[in-house]
Design a protein around this motif. Structure first.
Motif, mmCIF file in Angstrom:
data_model
loop_
_atom_site.group_PDB
_atom_site.id
_atom_site.type_symbol
_atom_site.label_atom_id
_atom_site.label_comp_id
_atom_site.label_asym_id
_atom_site.label_seq_id
_atom_site.Cartn_x
_atom_site.Cartn_y
_atom_site.Cartn_z
ATOM 1 N N LEU A 147 0.878 -1.159 0.000
ATOM 2 C CA LEU A 147 0.000 0.000 0.000
ATOM 3 C C LEU A 147 0.920 1.214 0.000
ATOM 4 O O LEU A 147 1.782 1.344 0.878
ATOM 5 C CB LEU A 147 -0.896 0.020 1.241
ATOM 6 N N VAL A 166 -2.542 0.233 -4.409
ATOM 7 C CA VAL A 166 -2.146 -1.087 -3.917
ATOM 8 C C VAL A 166 -1.404 -1.770 -5.056
ATOM 9 O O VAL A 166 -1.854 -1.780 -6.201
ATOM 10 C CB VAL A 166 -3.360 -1.923 -3.469
ATOM 11 N N PRO A 189 -2.053 -6.852 -5.321
ATOM 12 C CA PRO A 189 -2.911 -7.302 -4.214
ATOM 13 C C PRO A 189 -3.146 -8.809 -4.213
ATOM 14 O O PRO A 189 -3.381 -9.413 -5.257
ATOM 15 C CB PRO A 189 -4.230 -6.555 -4.463
ATOM 16 N N TYR A 206 -5.988 -4.533 2.891
ATOM 17 C CA TYR A 206 -5.744 -3.246 2.226
ATOM 18 C C TYR A 206 -6.822 -2.234 2.589
ATOM 19 O O TYR A 206 -6.526 -1.066 2.825
ATOM 20 C CB TYR A 206 -5.689 -3.416 0.702
#
Length: 131
Positions: free
Chosen positions: A17, A28, A31, A38
């Motif tokens: 992040l 992000v 991910p 997140y």
């Protein structure tokens, strides 16, 4: 600048992040499937996730990019060589993505996969140079 790493034990996958608390915006990077971490981290820092960057297609695990995009309205960015079938914005060598005072710059670094990119991060409140 917010820079937080998330590491998925067992698969050895790292995601990040990156954001600007003053501007309230974040991205992000890569991910993992479960996007709750997140969302919680962004909320804790007062950030809205506006961008998702895939450094490459992930054949070894399931990405959470499309779910995170659906939950936040964020745009997904990936190198054009990926020929991704999901909605995305191309993010090619030399392209930049401003996130408040933070800038992410793509460098095409094929090897792991043909579309792999590396990100250079600069925080203009500290310096114009990459961090």
């Amino acid at each position: 600048m917010v820079f937080q790493q998330f590491f998925l034990d067992g698969l050895g996958c790292a995601s990040y992040l990156v954001g600007d608390e003053t501007a309230g915006v974040a991205a992000v990077i890569d991910p993992q499937r479960d996007v709750r971490e997140y969302l919680a981290a962004a909320e804790a820092h007062g950030l809205h996730i506006a961008h998702i960057i895939e450094t490459h297609l992930h054949a070894d695990h399931v990405s959470g990019a499309t779910e995170l995009a659906a939950r936040t309205g964020a745009s997904i960015h990936i190198h054009p060589a990926a020929q991704a079938a999901f909605p995305h914005q191309p993010f090619a060598d030399g392209d930049t993505l401003p996130i408040g005072s933070v800038t992410l710059t793509a460098r095409h670094t094929p090897g792991h996969t043909p579309e792999s990119i590396t990100l250079l991060i600069s925080d203009t409140t500290r310096s114009e140079e990459n961090w």
